[in-house]
Write an enzyme that holds these catalytic residues in place. Structure first.
Site, short mmCIF file in Angstrom:
data_model
loop_
_atom_site.label_atom_id
_atom_site.label_comp_id
_atom_site.label_asym_id
_atom_site.label_seq_id
_atom_site.Cartn_x
_atom_site.Cartn_y
_atom_site.Cartn_z
N HIS A 31 0.83 -1.20 0.00
CA HIS A 31 0.00 0.00 0.00
C HIS A 31 0.87 1.25 0.00
O HIS A 31 1.89 1.32 0.70
CB HIS A 31 -0.90 0.04 1.23
CG HIS A 31 -2.06 -0.88 1.17
ND1 HIS A 31 -3.25 -0.64 1.83
CD2 HIS A 31 -2.25 -2.06 0.53
CE1 HIS A 31 -4.11 -1.61 1.60
NE2 HIS A 31 -3.51 -2.50 0.82
N TYR A 148 -9.49 -7.52 10.46
CA TYR A 148 -8.85 -7.71 9.16
C TYR A 148 -7.36 -7.46 9.34
O TYR A 148 -6.91 -6.32 9.39
CB TYR A 148 -9.45 -6.73 8.15
CG TYR A 148 -9.31 -7.12 6.71
CD1 TYR A 148 -8.34 -8.02 6.27
CD2 TYR A 148 -10.16 -6.58 5.74
CE1 TYR A 148 -8.23 -8.37 4.95
CE2 TYR A 148 -10.06 -6.91 4.41
CZ TYR A 148 -9.09 -7.81 4.01
OH TYR A 148 -8.98 -8.14 2.68
N LYS A 204 -5.08 -11.26 5.64
CA LYS A 204 -4.78 -11.03 4.23
C LYS A 204 -3.45 -11.70 3.92
O LYS A 204 -2.40 -11.30 4.42
CB LYS A 204 -4.69 -9.54 3.92
CG LYS A 204 -4.20 -9.22 2.52
CD LYS A 204 -5.19 -9.66 1.45
CE LYS A 204 -6.35 -8.70 1.35
NZ LYS A 204 -7.27 -9.06 0.24
N HIS A 332 -17.02 -7.92 1.05
CA HIS A 332 -15.64 -7.52 0.83
C HIS A 332 -15.45 -6.07 1.27
O HIS A 332 -16.41 -5.34 1.46
CB HIS A 332 -15.34 -7.68 -0.68
CG HIS A 332 -14.11 -7.00 -1.17
ND1 HIS A 332 -14.13 -5.76 -1.78
CD2 HIS A 332 -12.82 -7.39 -1.15
CE1 HIS A 332 -12.90 -5.42 -2.13
NE2 HIS A 332 -12.09 -6.39 -1.75
#
Length: 434
Positions: A31, A148, A204, A332
């Site tokens: 990111h 998450y 993730k 999502h």
């Protein structure tokens, strides 16, 4: 107020913004210090405003500008007509246009979802009803979400880059800490769950070789016990053989395995070999994908996203299709702020059933553009916002500040490969890696 022809759109404001994003790792790379979002505001002839928020991208922003002339003068209640006009201008899209990256790149679904949410915000204000009621009514007062987790480098993003605030505590400290091995992933999970009360956990994956990520799942199970559901998302980087090998090892542990392999055919092969349910937001991403999905049996759970499925009402249609064909439905997420989260909560509250709690990146973001600041989580859930429409209002001062961030940061689209190359020279995205 009585309308004979319907409230019509007079103004459309499109504001790209950049929000601070930590250096999170994923299958496509890293990111950037800022994540891009675009805020859309529609204003009727009577001065009623409706807002929405979508993933930011220069090409989509240009397309939104092009849609302005198509939308001015349109009745906000006539969403079918609005979609028809937009389809006539931009054309329909295929699943292939989504691209191989973990995020969706289609224009029409972004544009219509932005317009639809803003229109429904206006409709809710006119009828004095929350958006959830426009979707058929509330099935739950609080919408649950999952923690998450991400592998990440040390750092907080934004102008700080990889720098760290040594005075941060609690989740603020964990948010900027490194998470590059199972022990650090567990530490991240404990901090996030303590802060937000999450009762299920998603990791993730796709950042490291499978053995390391499977070991992290095992470490999470040891740390949290069997009552906390676990999920892993390798973002389709594994081969069928790898997915079956490690999928069998994780069968006693996982609630579901998300997109271990690329494409419906490969997903179907893995699904036949494993007892663990498979989820997707990559191999079945449009209504055109569903007939073949059902025919080959590519997944058990579809992870919807109103930004990418064509809005809130389309997501409710998807829920009905999933129920008909025995599919689970969850949601999502992407790097988002409170307008998107409010829309997700209204949709989540209206879903007929929710066996699998929803995803959200929201804990990773620190900025906000809604009046009153960030939405609150209690025991991992967000209460349906009170009031008419979305129940949130635009903080115009914050919007202006984050627009300046956009102008200053120089980013115009998401490209995690380029960001990763700044750390690992020569790094390249591979659609299948292990």
């Amino acid at each position: 107020m009585t309308y004979t022809t319907g409230p019509r759109i007079k103004e459309m404001y499109i504001t790209p913004i950049a929000i601070v994003d930590p250096p999170l790792l994923n299958a496509a790379g890293l990111h950037a210090p800022y994540a891009l979002r675009t805020v859309v505001e529609l204003v009727t002839e009577d001065g009623i405003s409706g807002i929405s928020e979508i993933p930011g991208n220069k090409d989509i922003d240009i397309a939104l500008e092009a849609s302005r002339a198509l939308l001015i003068g349109k009745d906000v209640f006539q969403l079918n007509q609005i979609r028809h006009v937009l389809e006539g201008h931009f054309g329909t899209e295929t699943a292939a246009q989504r691209g191989e990256a973990p995020w969706d790149q289609r224009k029409l679904v972004h544009i219509f979802s932005a317009v639809e949410v803003a229109c429904m915000d206006i409709i809710g204000k006119i009828t004095e009803r929350p958006v959830v009621d426009l979707l058929g009514g509330k099935m739950r007062d609080h919408v649950p979400f999952s923690a998450y987790l991400f592998y990440k480098f040390e750092g907080a993003g934004g102008e700080l880059g990889f720098n760290v605030d040594p005075n941060a505590t609690g989740w603020a400290a964990a948010r900027q800490a490194s998470a590059l091995n199972p022990a650090e992933i567990v530490a991240q999970a404990k901090a996030m769950c303590k802060e937000f009360g999450f009762q299920s956990i998603k990791l993730k994956g796709g950042a490291f070789e499978p053995r390391q990520e499977v070991d992290a799942i095992i470490a999470l199970r040891e740390a949290f016990g069997p009552d906390v559901p676990l999920r892993l998302d390798p973002n389709a980087l594994w081969t069928v053989e790898t997915a079956i090998k490690y999928g069998k090892e994780m069968e006693p542990i996982l609630e579901y395995l998300e997109d271990p392999v690329r494409g419906q055919a490969n997903m179907a092969l893995v699904r036949k070999a494993l007892k663990t349910p498979l989820a997707t937001n990559m191999c079945t991403t449009s209504f055109d994908d569903i007939p073949n999905s059902i025919a080959v049996g590519s997944e058990d759970i579809i992870l919807s996203d109103h930004h990418f499925w064509g809005g809130l009402r389309s997501s409710m249609t998807l829920a009905g299709i999933c129920e008909t064909f025995g599919r689970g439905l969850s949601m999502h997420s992407n790097s988002h702020l409170g307008i998107s989260l409010a829309a997700m909560v209204h949709l989540g509250a209206a879903l007929p059933s929710m066996k699998y709690v929803l995803d959200t990146h929201y804990p990773w973001q620190s900025d906000e553009i809604i009046v009153g600041g960030r939405l609150k989580f209690e025991e991992g859930s967000v209460a349906v916002p009170q009031g008419s429409g979305l129940g949130v209002e635009l903080d115009r001062e914050a919007l202006a500040k984050l627009h300046q961030n956009y102008l200053a940061c120089g980013l115009t689209k998401r490209d995690d490969e380029i960001e990763m190359q700044k750390v690992v020279p020569g790094w390249k995205f591979q659609s299948v890696r292990w």
